[in-house]
Design a protein around this motif. Structure first.
Motif, mmCIF file in Angstrom:
data_model
loop_
_atom_site.group_PDB
_atom_site.id
_atom_site.type_symbol
_atom_site.label_atom_id
_atom_site.label_comp_id
_atom_site.label_asym_id
_atom_site.label_seq_id
_atom_site.Cartn_x
_atom_site.Cartn_y
_atom_site.Cartn_z
ATOM 1 N N ASN A 167 17.567 9.867 -15.390
ATOM 2 C CA ASN A 167 18.336 10.014 -14.159
ATOM 3 C C ASN A 167 19.257 11.226 -14.206
ATOM 4 O OD1 ASN A 167 18.630 8.827 -11.595
ATOM 5 N ND2 ASN A 167 20.616 7.969 -12.152
ATOM 6 N N GLN A 168 19.640 11.625 -15.406
ATOM 7 C CA GLN A 168 20.528 12.774 -15.577
ATOM 8 C C GLN A 168 19.760 14.070 -15.770
ATOM 9 O OE1 GLN A 168 22.995 11.660 -18.881
ATOM 10 N NE2 GLN A 168 23.811 9.858 -17.842
ATOM 11 N N ASN A 169 18.465 13.996 -16.040
ATOM 12 C CA ASN A 169 17.657 15.189 -16.323
ATOM 13 C C ASN A 169 16.430 15.162 -15.416
ATOM 14 O OD1 ASN A 169 15.960 17.175 -17.411
ATOM 15 N ND2 ASN A 169 16.744 16.846 -19.485
ATOM 16 N N LYS A 170 16.516 15.867 -14.300
ATOM 17 C CA LYS A 170 15.439 15.837 -13.307
ATOM 18 C C LYS A 170 14.151 16.443 -13.854
ATOM 19 C CE LYS A 170 17.922 13.892 -10.157
ATOM 20 N NZ LYS A 170 17.649 12.489 -9.804
ATOM 21 N N ASN A 171 14.264 17.462 -14.699
ATOM 22 C CA ASN A 171 13.051 18.057 -15.269
ATOM 23 C C ASN A 171 12.337 17.083 -16.206
ATOM 24 O OD1 ASN A 171 13.077 20.523 -13.948
ATOM 25 N ND2 ASN A 171 14.390 21.495 -15.476
ATOM 26 N N LEU A 172 13.116 16.344 -17.007
ATOM 27 C CA LEU A 172 12.511 15.338 -17.872
ATOM 28 C C LEU A 172 11.865 14.238 -17.027
ATOM 29 C CD1 LEU A 172 12.002 14.294 -20.731
ATOM 30 C CD2 LEU A 172 14.222 13.126 -20.628
ATOM 31 N N LEU B 176 11.976 19.270 -26.762
ATOM 32 C CA LEU B 176 11.436 19.367 -25.399
ATOM 33 C C LEU B 176 12.567 19.369 -24.372
ATOM 34 C CD1 LEU B 176 9.271 19.200 -23.146
ATOM 35 C CD2 LEU B 176 9.230 16.708 -23.518
ATOM 36 N N ILE B 177 13.571 18.526 -24.565
ATOM 37 C CA ILE B 177 14.695 18.465 -23.622
ATOM 38 C C ILE B 177 15.418 19.818 -23.571
ATOM 39 C CG2 ILE B 177 16.962 17.408 -23.234
ATOM 40 C CD1 ILE B 177 15.763 14.780 -24.280
ATOM 41 N N LYS B 178 15.562 20.473 -24.732
ATOM 42 C CA LYS B 178 16.194 21.800 -24.742
ATOM 43 C C LYS B 178 15.335 22.807 -23.980
ATOM 44 C CE LYS B 178 18.406 21.039 -29.251
ATOM 45 N NZ LYS B 178 18.444 21.476 -30.672
ATOM 46 N N MET B 179 14.020 22.721 -24.149
ATOM 47 C CA MET B 179 13.118 23.607 -23.430
ATOM 48 C C MET B 179 13.213 23.392 -21.911
ATOM 49 S SD MET B 179 9.890 23.159 -26.058
ATOM 50 C CE MET B 179 8.683 23.994 -25.050
ATOM 51 N N LEU B 180 13.312 22.109 -21.509
ATOM 52 C CA LEU B 180 13.382 21.796 -20.088
ATOM 53 C C LEU B 180 14.681 22.312 -19.454
ATOM 54 C CD1 LEU B 180 11.946 18.153 -20.145
ATOM 55 C CD2 LEU B 180 10.817 20.198 -19.249
ATOM 56 N N SER C 283 18.514 2.871 -21.591
ATOM 57 C CA SER C 283 18.742 4.133 -22.303
ATOM 58 C C SER C 283 17.779 5.212 -21.829
ATOM 59 C CB SER C 283 18.587 3.903 -23.809
ATOM 60 O OG SER C 283 18.695 5.109 -24.507
ATOM 61 N N ARG C 284 16.520 4.835 -21.721
ATOM 62 C CA ARG C 284 15.497 5.817 -21.345
ATOM 63 C C ARG C 284 15.703 6.337 -19.931
ATOM 64 N NH1 ARG C 284 9.145 4.287 -20.303
ATOM 65 N NH2 ARG C 284 8.502 6.301 -19.482
ATOM 66 N N TYR C 285 15.877 5.419 -18.982
ATOM 67 C CA TYR C 285 15.939 5.850 -17.592
ATOM 68 C C TYR C 285 17.302 6.413 -17.205
ATOM 69 C CZ TYR C 285 11.239 4.244 -16.737
ATOM 70 O OH TYR C 285 9.872 4.105 -16.773
ATOM 71 N N SER C 286 18.350 6.067 -17.951
ATOM 72 C CA SER C 286 19.642 6.721 -17.722
ATOM 73 C C SER C 286 19.528 8.202 -18.074
ATOM 74 C CB SER C 286 20.730 6.062 -18.576
ATOM 75 O OG SER C 286 20.949 4.739 -18.161
ATOM 76 N N GLU C 287 18.832 8.476 -19.152
ATOM 77 C CA GLU C 287 18.596 9.866 -19.550
ATOM 78 C C GLU C 287 17.763 10.590 -18.506
ATOM 79 O OE1 GLU C 287 17.330 11.973 -23.698
ATOM 80 O OE2 GLU C 287 15.935 10.485 -22.903
ATOM 81 N N ILE D 54 14.960 5.640 -9.482
ATOM 82 C CA ILE D 54 15.534 5.306 -10.783
ATOM 83 C C ILE D 54 16.912 4.667 -10.646
ATOM 84 C CG2 ILE D 54 16.344 6.286 -12.967
ATOM 85 C CD1 ILE D 54 14.068 8.259 -12.821
ATOM 86 N N THR D 55 17.732 5.161 -9.730
ATOM 87 C CA THR D 55 19.078 4.618 -9.570
ATOM 88 C C THR D 55 19.039 3.130 -9.228
ATOM 89 O OG1 THR D 55 19.894 6.770 -8.836
ATOM 90 C CG2 THR D 55 21.261 4.851 -8.346
ATOM 91 N N LYS D 56 18.153 2.737 -8.310
ATOM 92 C CA LYS D 56 18.024 1.324 -7.951
ATOM 93 C C LYS D 56 17.531 0.494 -9.137
ATOM 94 C CE LYS D 56 17.164 1.758 -2.963
ATOM 95 N NZ LYS D 56 16.196 1.451 -1.876
ATOM 96 N N GLY D 57 16.581 1.056 -9.863
ATOM 97 C CA GLY D 57 16.053 0.351 -11.030
ATOM 98 C C GLY D 57 17.120 0.130 -12.087
ATOM 99 N N LEU D 58 17.957 1.121 -12.308
ATOM 100 C CA LEU D 58 19.036 0.997 -13.297
ATOM 101 C C LEU D 58 20.050 -0.064 -12.865
ATOM 102 C CD1 LEU D 58 19.644 4.757 -14.163
ATOM 103 C CD2 LEU D 58 18.668 3.013 -15.663
ATOM 104 N N GLU D 59 20.343 -0.140 -11.577
ATOM 105 C CA GLU D 59 21.271 -1.165 -11.078
ATOM 106 C C GLU D 59 20.725 -2.563 -11.368
ATOM 107 O OE1 GLU D 59 21.779 -0.351 -6.969
ATOM 108 O OE2 GLU D 59 23.035 1.429 -7.275
#
Length: 443
Positions: free
Chosen positions: A315-320, A435-439, A309-313, A284-289
């Motif tokens: 990248n910060q939430n491994k469970n998501l 769902l994010i809160k659950m994760l 927006s989607r992949y930055s989120e 994901i990091t390479k894709g975001l760059e």
């Protein structure tokens, strides 16, 4: 004997005079020719100074400049001759129109070229030069379907003319007539094996005609080429993505991104596809760059903003990230943890897990302090909108197993109809934010 010697001397002296005279005439020939050109210019300009439309000045001056390939000077002369040819019989309207068009093509004045070449075509449709230069004009104007009949007529008129197969093959390729283009492109390469443009067009035509493996060999060979390497990398990468070989596609696109001279549209598309391949590989990091590089060049390119927006989120939430992108086994393991962590005031144990193509369903028995219940979780990975029919089907499943409650979890949203249907029924609809809160509760 003396008479004989005298005759020999006279003959030798005469020969010497002839040789010297010949050399003298030869040494003055260049000046004579130069004088002839200068005389033509002097006479023509004198006549045109008195009358700018004088055919006796225009015709020799036009011939001179045209034969010397001085297109800048020849063009306005034939433009004038074409416009006055109807009033002057001395002017050949076909030649004036044809040469005006040829000069315009040579000067890259394509719209002006159509005027002369179109008029010449109406006079003589079977002339090779008319068809050739009209085809070139259409080709340069990106009207490839109009250029093709012109070049086909050229081949009929002069089958051995060089360069026609290249124009015809590339014109058919640009017009998306891939199969028809192949034989002409092959002939163009037979004429000139170093023709990189024809080679790339042939490879892409093969790819579009169902000969992907043959095309790939050419694309892979052309990846380092300074002119067509970037396009070849893009084509090879797209093929590898289609074959679900994202790792190989990343390599293709990485080579493509090194081509600094690539056209902007190709360079941007390579980065966009590279980001797609990275996300397929969870890089994901390479894709975001890559997406940020695109945004710096073309801020509104395709759906780059939403992907960032989607992949930055993610990248910060491994469970998501696991929920949306991981392999099925990891997704199921995460869903188990989420379901079991939902009960702080009770003890849950899993009774059944079923995995289908679009969801995971987990049935639990929950012991509370004063009661016990059966609950069913259904987890969807989709980020789209779930409608009423899906929710109805889930309630039917809940009722079939006599469960006390159903919890439908989605990474997207639910339609208004689905929400209204769930009201007053033993159903909880969980959207992405919840769902994010659950994760976050899961270690």
């Amino acid at each position: 004997m003396e008479v004989l010697i005298g005759i020999v001397i006279v003959i030798a002296f005469g020969a010497l005079i002839i040789v010297l005279a010949t050399k003298k005439r030869g040494s003055g020939g260049g000046k004579g020719r130069q004088k002839g050109r200068a005389q033509i210019l002097r006479d023509a300009n004198r006549k045109l100074a008195q009358d700018p439309h004088n055919p006796e000045g225009l015709i020799p001056l036009g011939d001179l400049y045209y034969n010397e390939h001085d297109w800048d000077k020849a063009y306005p002369i034939y433009e004038t001759m074409m416009s006055i040819s109807a009033a002057h019989r001395e002017i050949d309207p076909f030649q004036a129109s044809l040469r005006q068009g040829i000069c315009a093509v040579k000067l890259n004045k394509i719209q002006e070229a159509f005027k002369g070449l179109g008029a010449a075509y109406q006079i003589n449709r079977q002339n090779f030069d008319v068809n050739y230069y009209l085809g070139v004009a259409y080709f340069k104007n990106n009207e490839f379907d109009k250029s093709v009949p012109c070049f086909k007529r050229c081949i009929m008129l002069r089958s051995d003319a060089p360069g026609i197969n290249q124009y015809l093959g590339i014109g058919l390729y640009k017009g998306k007539h891939y199969k028809e283009a192949l034989p002409y492109l092959k002939r163009a390469l037979d004429e000139n094996p170093e023709n990189k443009e024809a080679l790339f067009c042939m490879a892409d035509s093969m790819n579009e005609s169902g000969y992907a493996e043959k095309a790939m060999r050419v694309f892979m060979h052309m990846r380092p080429d300074p002119e067509f390497g970037a396009k070849s990398c893009l084509a090879a990468g797209l093929h590898h993505i289609k074959m679900n070989q994202a790792d190989k596609a990343m390599q293709d696109f990485e080579i493509g991104m090194k081509h600094q001279s690539a056209p902007q549209d190709v360079a941007v598309e390579i980065r966009y596809r590279y980001a797609t391949a990275c996300f397929m590989q969870n890089a994901i990091t390479k894709g975001l760059e890559a997406l940020r590089e695109i945004q710096a060049i073309i801020p509104n390119y395709k759906d780059v903003a939403s992907l960032l927006s989607r992949y930055s989120e993610l990248n910060q939430n491994k469970n998501l990230q696991t929920y949306l992108m991981a392999a099925s086994s990891d997704f199921v393991a995460l869903c188990r943890k989420v379901a079991l962590r939902m009960y702080k005031k009770g003890t849950a144990r899993i009774m059944d897990i079923s995995v289908s193509q679009d969801n995971v369903q987990i049935q639990l028995h929950v012991d509370f302090t004063r009661s016990e219940e059966d609950h069913i979780f259904r987890f969807y990975r989709t980020q789209g909108t779930i409608g009423e029919l899906v929710v109805r089907e889930f309630l039917s499943r809940v009722n079939d197993v006599k469960a006390d409650k159903g919890i439908c979890v989605s990474a997207g949203t639910y339609s208004d109809e689905a929400r209204r249907f769930a009201e007053g029924r033993p159903l909880d609809l969980v959207e992405k934010d919840e769902l994010i809160k659950m994760l976050k509760r899961v270690d």
